[in-house]
Design a protein around this motif. Structure first.
Motif, PDB file in Angstrom:
ATOM      1  N   ILE A 182     -26.234 -30.264 -14.886  1.00 44.59           N
ATOM      2  CA  ILE A 182     -27.174 -31.326 -14.622  1.00 44.59           C
ATOM      3  C   ILE A 182     -26.252 -32.599 -14.441  1.00 44.59           C
ATOM      4  CG2 ILE A 182     -28.749 -32.950 -15.915  1.00 44.59           C
ATOM      5  CD1 ILE A 182     -29.501 -30.508 -17.710  1.00 44.59           C
ATOM      6  N   SER A 183     -25.167 -32.731 -14.990  1.00 45.51           N
ATOM      7  CA  SER A 183     -24.360 -34.076 -14.458  1.00 45.51           C
ATOM      8  C   SER A 183     -23.761 -33.925 -13.212  1.00 45.51           C
ATOM      9  CB  SER A 183     -23.101 -33.935 -15.420  1.00 45.51           C
ATOM     10  OG  SER A 183     -23.370 -33.946 -16.930  1.00 45.51           O
ATOM     11  N   LEU A 184     -23.847 -32.753 -12.638  1.00 44.77           N
ATOM     12  CA  LEU A 184     -23.218 -32.660 -11.158  1.00 44.77           C
ATOM     13  C   LEU A 184     -24.444 -33.462 -10.155  1.00 44.77           C
ATOM     14  CD1 LEU A 184     -21.569 -29.311 -10.378  1.00 44.77           C
ATOM     15  CD2 LEU A 184     -20.545 -31.529 -10.496  1.00 44.77           C
ATOM     16  N   PHE A 185     -25.719 -32.939 -10.485  1.00 43.03           N
ATOM     17  CA  PHE A 185     -26.968 -33.383  -9.960  1.00 43.03           C
ATOM     18  C   PHE A 185     -27.121 -34.908 -10.052  1.00 43.03           C
ATOM     19  CE2 PHE A 185     -28.215 -28.717 -10.623  1.00 43.03           C
ATOM     20  CZ  PHE A 185     -27.628 -28.490  -9.302  1.00 43.03           C
ATOM     21  N   VAL A 186     -26.741 -35.348 -11.274  1.00 39.42           N
ATOM     22  CA  VAL A 186     -26.547 -36.736 -11.240  1.00 39.42           C
ATOM     23  C   VAL A 186     -25.684 -37.705 -10.559  1.00 39.42           C
ATOM     24  CG1 VAL A 186     -26.431 -38.819 -13.102  1.00 39.42           C
ATOM     25  CG2 VAL A 186     -27.654 -36.657 -13.803  1.00 39.42           C
ATOM     26  N   LYS A 187     -24.446 -36.924 -10.626  1.00 39.22           N
ATOM     27  CA  LYS A 187     -23.351 -37.523  -9.765  1.00 39.22           C
ATOM     28  C   LYS A 187     -23.688 -37.803  -8.354  1.00 39.22           C
ATOM     29  CE  LYS A 187     -18.400 -36.680  -8.757  1.00 39.22           C
ATOM     30  NZ  LYS A 187     -17.203 -35.981  -8.925  1.00 39.22           N
ATOM     31  N   LEU A 203     -12.288 -17.294  -8.430  1.00 32.42           N
ATOM     32  CA  LEU A 203     -13.107 -18.665  -8.636  1.00 32.42           C
ATOM     33  C   LEU A 203     -12.282 -19.500  -9.003  1.00 32.42           C
ATOM     34  CD1 LEU A 203     -16.718 -17.916  -9.844  1.00 32.42           C
ATOM     35  CD2 LEU A 203     -16.034 -18.759  -7.491  1.00 32.42           C
ATOM     36  N   GLN A 204     -11.209 -19.559  -9.960  1.00 30.35           N
ATOM     37  CA  GLN A 204     -10.166 -20.302 -10.671  1.00 30.35           C
ATOM     38  C   GLN A 204      -9.356 -20.703  -9.512  1.00 30.35           C
ATOM     39  OE1 GLN A 204     -10.225 -21.994 -13.234  1.00 30.35           O
ATOM     40  NE2 GLN A 204      -7.947 -22.664 -13.246  1.00 30.35           N
ATOM     41  N   HIS A 205      -9.009 -19.859  -8.671  1.00 26.35           N
ATOM     42  CA  HIS A 205      -8.044 -19.882  -7.811  1.00 26.35           C
ATOM     43  C   HIS A 205      -8.605 -20.743  -6.728  1.00 26.35           C
ATOM     44  CE1 HIS A 205      -4.331 -18.854  -5.591  1.00 26.35           C
ATOM     45  NE2 HIS A 205      -5.158 -19.068  -4.483  1.00 26.35           N
ATOM     46  N   LEU A 206      -9.790 -20.747  -6.265  1.00 24.06           N
ATOM     47  CA  LEU A 206     -10.425 -21.463  -5.224  1.00 24.06           C
ATOM     48  C   LEU A 206     -10.685 -22.944  -5.826  1.00 24.06           C
ATOM     49  CD1 LEU A 206     -12.049 -21.754  -2.523  1.00 24.06           C
ATOM     50  CD2 LEU A 206     -14.190 -20.813  -3.775  1.00 24.06           C
ATOM     51  N   LYS A 207     -11.050 -22.823  -7.122  1.00 26.82           N
ATOM     52  CA  LYS A 207     -11.152 -24.225  -7.694  1.00 26.82           C
ATOM     53  C   LYS A 207      -9.921 -25.024  -7.369  1.00 26.82           C
ATOM     54  CE  LYS A 207     -11.207 -24.977 -11.924  1.00 26.82           C
ATOM     55  NZ  LYS A 207     -11.366 -24.860 -13.474  1.00 26.82           N
ATOM     56  N   ALA A 208      -8.972 -24.382  -7.849  1.00 25.94           N
ATOM     57  CA  ALA A 208      -7.415 -25.068  -7.614  1.00 25.94           C
ATOM     58  C   ALA A 208      -7.197 -25.624  -6.248  1.00 25.94           C
ATOM     59  CB  ALA A 208      -6.452 -24.143  -8.293  1.00 25.94           C
ATOM     60  N   LEU A 209      -7.526 -24.660  -5.358  1.00 23.64           N
ATOM     61  CA  LEU A 209      -7.435 -25.019  -3.776  1.00 23.64           C
ATOM     62  C   LEU A 209      -8.080 -26.245  -3.445  1.00 23.64           C
ATOM     63  CD1 LEU A 209      -7.171 -21.328  -2.337  1.00 23.64           C
ATOM     64  CD2 LEU A 209      -5.217 -22.933  -2.430  1.00 23.64           C
ATOM     65  N   LEU A 210      -9.533 -26.168  -3.839  1.00 18.48           N
ATOM     66  CA  LEU A 210     -10.340 -27.127  -3.613  1.00 18.48           C
ATOM     67  C   LEU A 210      -9.734 -28.711  -4.109  1.00 18.48           C
ATOM     68  CD1 LEU A 210     -13.736 -25.276  -4.016  1.00 18.48           C
ATOM     69  CD2 LEU A 210     -13.023 -26.107  -1.829  1.00 18.48           C
ATOM     70  N   LYS A 211      -9.418 -28.742  -5.159  1.00 14.30           N
ATOM     71  CA  LYS A 211      -8.939 -29.872  -5.971  1.00 14.30           C
ATOM     72  C   LYS A 211      -7.721 -30.258  -5.308  1.00 14.30           C
ATOM     73  CE  LYS A 211     -10.626 -29.369 -10.772  1.00 14.30           C
ATOM     74  NZ  LYS A 211     -11.354 -30.568 -10.708  1.00 14.30           N
ATOM     75  N   GLN A 212      -6.951 -29.466  -4.678  1.00 14.61           N
ATOM     76  CA  GLN A 212      -5.792 -30.111  -3.860  1.00 14.61           C
ATOM     77  C   GLN A 212      -6.023 -30.159  -2.541  1.00 14.61           C
ATOM     78  OE1 GLN A 212      -2.100 -28.280  -5.120  1.00 14.61           O
ATOM     79  NE2 GLN A 212      -2.667 -27.926  -7.047  1.00 14.61           N
ATOM     80  N   LYS A 213      -7.424 -29.976  -1.970  1.00 13.48           N
ATOM     81  CA  LYS A 213      -7.700 -30.364  -0.738  1.00 13.48           C
ATOM     82  C   LYS A 213      -7.106 -29.302   0.334  1.00 13.48           C
ATOM     83  CE  LYS A 213     -10.221 -33.688  -1.437  1.00 13.48           C
ATOM     84  NZ  LYS A 213     -10.020 -33.784  -3.082  1.00 13.48           N
ATOM     85  N   SER A 271     -16.130 -28.780  -8.019  1.00 12.03           N
ATOM     86  CA  SER A 271     -14.985 -29.132  -7.126  1.00 12.03           C
ATOM     87  C   SER A 271     -15.032 -28.848  -5.428  1.00 12.03           C
ATOM     88  CB  SER A 271     -13.894 -27.983  -7.358  1.00 12.03           C
ATOM     89  OG  SER A 271     -13.522 -28.287  -8.744  1.00 12.03           O
ATOM     90  N   LEU A 272     -16.252 -28.100  -5.249  1.00 13.99           N
ATOM     91  CA  LEU A 272     -16.641 -27.718  -3.878  1.00 13.99           C
ATOM     92  C   LEU A 272     -17.436 -29.008  -3.289  1.00 13.99           C
ATOM     93  CD1 LEU A 272     -17.049 -26.109  -1.104  1.00 13.99           C
ATOM     94  CD2 LEU A 272     -18.996 -25.212  -2.209  1.00 13.99           C
ATOM     95  N   LEU A 273     -18.384 -29.627  -4.135  1.00 12.73           N
ATOM     96  CA  LEU A 273     -19.048 -30.733  -3.864  1.00 12.73           C
ATOM     97  C   LEU A 273     -17.952 -32.056  -3.541  1.00 12.73           C
ATOM     98  CD1 LEU A 273     -22.047 -30.688  -6.110  1.00 12.73           C
ATOM     99  CD2 LEU A 273     -22.381 -30.272  -3.404  1.00 12.73           C
ATOM    100  N   ASP A 274     -17.037 -32.180  -4.549  1.00 14.00           N
ATOM    101  CA  ASP A 274     -16.006 -33.117  -4.483  1.00 14.00           C
ATOM    102  C   ASP A 274     -15.181 -33.217  -2.935  1.00 14.00           C
ATOM    103  OD1 ASP A 274     -16.699 -34.109  -6.741  1.00 14.00           O
ATOM    104  OD2 ASP A 274     -14.993 -33.229  -7.976  1.00 14.00           O
TER     105      ASP A 274
END
Length: 419
Positions: free
Chosen positions: A323-328, A209-219, A277-280
């Motif tokens: 919760i902050s994600l859902f507010v965002k 998941l950490q790897h996927l998160k990094a990939l998502l952040k770098q599109k 990161s996926l939502l972004d």
């Protein structure tokens, strides 16, 4: 070094490991570290057979010294020479040398996290230039998908994924030269998270998941990572969220929702950040799909499961961040305005000084999201938010501090899993 001296040296290393395990004094560790590193360097240039026998203990001791040196270590002349040697030895090792590779990867991983920016850049550049080590790491990562390799070390797979994630992040952050790319099959990665997480240890899931998160952040456009799509060629025209697809995104979201109700703190924090990161990523590529994912009815069920009847339960690690994600993403069908008002009212009665730094940071993110989204609130509650943010700002917090946790022999940086 003769056999008698080697045997004595091994006994000394065992005693030293025991001593360091039971001693939490930074001063004592700092006092012996320079001399110890010089002695260890001498041992490392001994015969190959002797080095192979003593290196695991040496590297374990070095990792222990790193733990005692948290939050920062200094890559001075002696230490950097040792770092350079460990980097070279790692690249010359084979997949069979787990007893060397595991502590070596831990040592290198900790070295690029627990140091100043200048030293971090230098150390990361050294690892990125070690093409043989990167090739070895790629082979280890590939073992993750090979179900026939049940006896292969899962801890070593975790270290390989975590190291690659860190190198990906630091390479982009400091614009470092890439000498060799690391190949990752996106389909295997997503399918593993989507369908095999129930049969996998939480640490391996956290690492991937950490790897996927990094990939998502770098599109998915890191110069350090070469993406493969075996058995799933690029469609024409490509999906808006390529290299993901709409279908694989649905599977991935369902898996993350399942992981969000797990009780392991490390897994929860990593999953929340990956979900964010996926939502972004989706918002950047397909905004309608991002809003759809953020507003899924199941998200509310996930949130309710995360909460209990205890007071201030939203201050559990990660819950307020979720919760902050859902507010965002303004998912008012997941979190209603009345519930937001209730959270603000409860936060107003908290004693900020008694909260952990993580809880303070999560509360700050939540309050800032409410302000940024201009949610319709009564003037009194807006004033409460401003007062709370001022109180949080008045409390000293070290957002850049780094902490390393060892889980089943694998070093993992907590600031990587909970940004």
């Amino acid at each position: 070094m003769n056999s008698g001296s080697a045997e004595l040296a091994e006994k000394v290393l065992v005693i030293l490991k025991t001593f360091l395990h039971g001693n939490n004094s930074f001063e004592i560790s700092n006092l012996i570290s320079n001399k110890l590193l010089q002695i260890l360097q001498d041992t490392m240039i001994a015969s190959d057979s002797q080095a192979e026998k003593t290196l695991p203990s040496i590297l374990t001791i070095l990792c222990l010294l790193q733990q005692k040196s948290q939050p920062k270590i200094v890559l001075d002349g002696t230490y950097f020479k040792l770092f350079y040697n460990v980097n070279n030895i790692s690249g010359k090792s084979s997949l069979r040398s787990e007893n060397i590779l595991q502590p070596a990867l831990n040592f290198l991983y900790c070295s690029i996290h627990l140091t100043s920016t200048t030293c971090k850049v230098r150390a990361t550049a050294v690892i990125l230039s070690n093409t043989s080590l990167l090739e070895l790491i790629e082979e280890i990562m590939e073992k993750t998908w090979d179900t026939a390799q049940n006896e292969f070390s899962e801890s070593l797979c975790c270290s390989a994924w975590l190291m690659t994630s860190a190198l990906m992040i630091f390479q982009q952050c400091y614009n470092l030269q890439v000498h060799r790319t690391v190949q990752v099959d996106v389909n295997n990665l997503v399918e593993f998270i989507s369908f095999k997480f129930k049969d996998t240890s939480f640490l391996l899931i956290v690492s991937i998941l950490q790897h996927l998160k990094a990939l998502l952040k770098q599109k998915f456009s890191s110069p350090f990572i070469k993406l493969e799509h075996r058995n799933h060629p690029r469609p024409e025209p490509p999906d808006a969220v390529w290299p993901l697809t709409t279908q694989s995104t649905r599977y991935l979201v369902a898996a993350l929702q399942n992981l969000l109700v797990q009780k392991d703190t490390l897994l929860l924090q990593t999953t929340i950040d990956c979900f964010g990161s996926l939502l972004d990523f989706l918002h950047d590529k397909a905004p309608d799909l991002a809003r759809h994912v953020a507003s899924l009815p199941w998200n509310r069920s996930v949130l309710l499961v995360s909460l209990s009847c205890k007071a201030n339960d939203y201050l559990q690690p990660g819950v307020l961040r979720l919760i902050s994600l859902f507010v965002k993403y303004e998912s008012l069908n997941v979190l209603t305005l009345d519930e937001i008002n209730q959270l603000i009212d409860e936060a107003a009665h908290l004693k900020m000084i008694d909260l952990s730094q993580t809880a303070l940071l999560d509360l700050q993110i939540f309050l800032l999201q409410i302000q940024n989204k201009h949610i319709e609130l009564e003037p009194a509650r807006k004033a409460v938010i401003e007062d709370l943010l001022k109180n949080i700002d008045s409390i000293p917090m070290d957002f850049m501090s780094t902490s390393i946790l060892y889980v089943n022999g694998t070093a993992i940086c907590l600031t990587d899993t909970a940004e």
